[in-house]
Design an enzyme around this catalytic site. Structure first.
Site, short mmCIF file in Angstrom:
data_model
loop_
_atom_site.label_atom_id
_atom_site.label_comp_id
_atom_site.label_asym_id
_atom_site.label_seq_id
_atom_site.Cartn_x
_atom_site.Cartn_y
_atom_site.Cartn_z
N HIS A 174 105.27 5.01 37.55
CA HIS A 174 104.53 3.76 37.47
C HIS A 174 104.13 3.31 38.87
CE1 HIS A 174 107.09 4.07 33.91
NE2 HIS A 174 106.23 3.31 33.27
N HIS A 178 99.14 1.32 35.45
CA HIS A 178 100.52 0.87 35.22
C HIS A 178 101.49 2.04 35.14
CE1 HIS A 178 104.00 -1.14 33.45
NE2 HIS A 178 103.99 -0.22 32.50
N GLU A 226 124.09 -14.39 22.60
CA GLU A 226 124.84 -13.14 22.69
C GLU A 226 124.18 -12.13 23.62
OE1 GLU A 226 126.18 -14.79 18.69
OE2 GLU A 226 124.30 -14.68 19.82
N HIS A 237 126.43 -11.90 7.43
CA HIS A 237 127.47 -11.98 8.44
C HIS A 237 128.46 -10.82 8.36
CE1 HIS A 237 125.84 -15.91 9.07
NE2 HIS A 237 126.83 -16.33 9.82
#
Length: 698
Positions: free
Chosen positions: A37, A272, A426, A489
């Site tokens: 890149h 890129h 999280e 869950h």
């Protein structure tokens, strides 16, 4: 608040030569590799040149000096630029290493890896992860500074710098981490945003038009903008100096650049992720007066970077002198910090691990975990705990724990605190814990959430394993036993997922000794992360368990003396071990079968045991059936037959769910009986551990 500053320096033609050398090296690397890149390095070269000319780094000691400035490249695809800078500074990265960019076994992989390349602090690649790593590094410095700094002894006063791009800004993990950093007022954190308006799909106008600085301002960050980052080195320098003077909040500097600056394709996605073509490469060299010979570095560029490195070496020498004087005034703190810097755990810490005997009351393993944390916290000052807004469920806090909070904040706490309130983040928690573990000073982050929600941070867990970082997850509510919250869950595939990941220990303890063993091995495993899957319901203390045997990952906990013929072996984990023992009693009484029950709290640790031991636990001659209230995937390695749950759970009380899926003593017994009948008469039945290909690679 921003204090006055006058440290910005003058930039001249030699600096432009250095900038263009960085551009050329990055272009040459991707061209030689026919991969990479080049666009971002060509645009960010001025930013890197200015920043690394100001940082405190010592290439000679690499990561040994704890008060070095930290640098994270969150947009890791631009690593050719980072490798070029590290080479110029004198890290153990040669020109030949640059020429071998992205090649097999090279020192310069396609994205930065902390275990592979000198000077790379954290492994980055998945966008946004590095940004959150940097927040963890900044938390580490703030905590250690508050713990060990004293008047006249600023042992921890460095900065953490992170460069990120539009892709990182789009990723949610960076947003989570930026919000947290703003709340924590991490003034030691400076982020530089490469604002080039390009993503792989083209101009960001197609998808990403928000005002990033306003977002960060809302998070509580100080913001700066350099609109002409392609050429204005002085403006970049001045913005960094203002950031260094900011107090009470982190800083983000938006540096507007042109991707592929100098290429005929500049400003487009075409440069890129693809090397420049030869004709473009030639015009680029002519435009900036760069020698035609690739990988050419003018001597004056080397000399300039040697001076930057020398400044870092001198800073380390001064720090070492200060640390020596610190010993005379604060001998106990010096001794503790020296021990931590050496990477060793305190002598005798394992003696504090709770021990249980049969007949002790049944206790949920999440509560057993809490007892371990409480028992160890005084002996292990390097252990930082926390939870993703589930403290009362994860049981991750101990009595008297102090929150890690910014000075003067409405919440009670301080930077010296060892309990982190991560909030419902999280992913940021996992990535920031990677930064904490990578920092040094033996920091050991422990973070809690439900096992099912570790999936939010799966990318961070994978990088923990790849990076060889000791991160410990307290993953409670480990099965359908969490009950009425239902299949959203209840983890089914989670254990199989994480067990499939290299260099990750997945523990599911069945009683108190196994929980203590899980912590013992996790804390000793300095290059391996661990997930502790813990129950909500009470677990009885097993007859045959101990910390010693459980630390081997698997052992016979019921029946079956070594060498004794069995009719069947049941192998299980967690709450189902006790169910298997009850099932064994049924089989023994009703069918006169000889049944052994093996508890296997950690497959990965068991796999590392000598073959003789493993075959004594799961011997040949009798079938093995695995039992776990989760996906059966992976258990075929240890058993001929597998009993588990290969569908999503349901919403109901715990006992009703185990009855629904027949994971009961009678349900296990009936399936074990079927297994015995099926294999009855089979001659020379091998142990499932006996494979033709034990390992596919050395």
């Amino acid at each position: 608040m921003v204090a006055n500053t006058s440290k910005a320096r003058h930039y001249d033609a030699d600096d432009l030569v250095a900038v263009n050398t960085l551009r050329a090296l990055s272009v040459d690397m991707s061209y030689a590799a026919n991969s990479g890149h080049p666009g971002a390095p060509m645009g960010m070269a001025p930013l890197f040149h200015v920043l690394f000319s100001k940082m405190k780094l010592n290439p000679d000691t690499d990561k040994d000096w704890v008060n070095r400035d930290r640098f994270v490249l969150s947009n890791g695809h631009a690593c050719a630029l980072l490798y070029s800078v590290l080479h110029l500074l004198g890290y153990k990265i040669t020109l030949d290493d640059l020429k071998a960019f992205r090649q097999l076994d090279s020192n310069t992989p396609g994205h930065p890896e902390n275990t592979h390349t000198p000077g790379v602090e954290v492994t980055t690649g998945p966008l946004g992860q590095g940004f959150a790593n940097a927040v963890g590094l900044a938390i580490a410095q703030a905590h250690l500074g508050a713990t060990y700094n004293r008047a006249g002894f600023d042992l921890f006063n460095h900065k953490t710098f992170v460069v990120f791009g539009d892709g990182c800004a789009m990723e949610g993990v960076a947003s989570e981490a930026a919000s947290l950093a703003g709340h924590l007022r991490l003034e030691n954190l400076i982020a530089l945003y490469d604002d080039n308006h390009i993503c792989i799909d083209g101009d960001t106008d197609s998808t990403f038009t928000e005002d990033v600085l306003k977002r960060f301002e809302a998070y509580g960050w100080h913001t700066e903008h350099v609109p002409d980052g392609d050429t204005n080195l002085g403006a970049i320098d001045a913005a960094i100096e203002r950031a260094l003077a900011v107090r009470g909040k982190p800083t983000v500097i938006k540096v507007t650049t042109t991707i592929g600056y100098g290429s005929s394709l500049q400003g487009t996605a075409a440069c890129h992720g693809s090397p420049l073509k030869m004709d473009d490469l030639k015009q680029f060299r002519q435009k900036f007066g760069i020698p035609e010979e690739p990988f050419t570095v003018p001597s004056k560029v080397y000399k300039a970077y040697q001076e930057y490195a020398l400044r870092g070496k001198n800073a380390e020498s001064q720090w070492q002198e200060s640390f020596t004087a610190y010993e005379a005034k604060y001998p106990e703190l010096h001794q503790e910090l020296s021990r931590r810097l050496s990477g060793g755990l305190p002598q005798g810490w394992e003696d504090k691990l709770p021990v249980y005997k049969p007949g002790d009351s049944a206790i949920a393993s999440r509560d057993l975990s809490a007892k371990v944390l409480a028992a160890l916290q005084a002996s292990l000052p390097e252990m930082l705990s926390g939870s993703a807004d589930l403290t009362s469920s994860n049981k991750t806090i101990w009595k008297g724990a102090v929150d890690f909070q910014p000075p003067g904040h409405v919440a009670v706490g301080s930077y010296q605190g060892r309990y982190l309130r991560w909030g419902d983040e999280e992913h940021a928690m996992g990535a920031a814990m990677n930064g904490l573990a990578a920092y040094g000073a033996n920091l050991i982050p422990v973070g809690g959430t439900f096992l099912n929600f570790v999936a939010y941070a799966a990318g961070a867990v994978r990088l923990s394993a790849l990076s060889q970082l000791r991160v410990i997850w307290i993953a409670t509510h480990d099965s359908i036993a969490l009950g009425e919250d239902g299949p959203t869950h209840q983890p089914i595939e989670a254990l199989a997922h994480y067990r499939a990941m290299p260099n990750l220990h997945v523990w599911r303890p069945a009683d108190g000794n196994e929980c203590s063993a899980a912590y013992y091995v996790a804390l000793k495993s300095s290059k391996t992360p661990s997930i502790l899957a813990l129950s909500r319901q009470g677990l009885p203390q097993l007859q045959g368990s101990s910390i010693e045997v459980a630390s081997r990952g698997g052992y016979v906990c019921y029946g079956g003396q070594v060498g004794e013929q069995r009719d069947i072996t049941l192998v299980s984990t967690g709450s189902e071990v006790a169910t298997c023992i009850e099932a064994a009693a049924i089989l023994e009484k009703s069918h006169q079968l000889k049944v052994s029950v093996v508890s296997m709290p950690c497959q990965e640790v068991f796999d590392a045991q000598p073959e003789e031991y493993r075959l004594s636990v799961l011997p040949a001659g009798a079938p093995v059936m695995s039992v776990e209230a989760a996906s059966t995937r992976g258990w075929e390695k240890y058993s001929q037959e597998q009993f588990g749950i290969d569908e999503f759970g349901a919403s109901a009380p715990c006992d009703a769910l185990f009855k629904k899926f027949d994971i009961t003593p009678s349900g296990v017994a009936s399936r074990a009986l079927e297994t015995v009948f099926f294999y009855q008469g089979t001659q020379n039945l091998r142990s499932p551990l006996q494979k033709a290909l034990q390992k596919t690679r050395p």
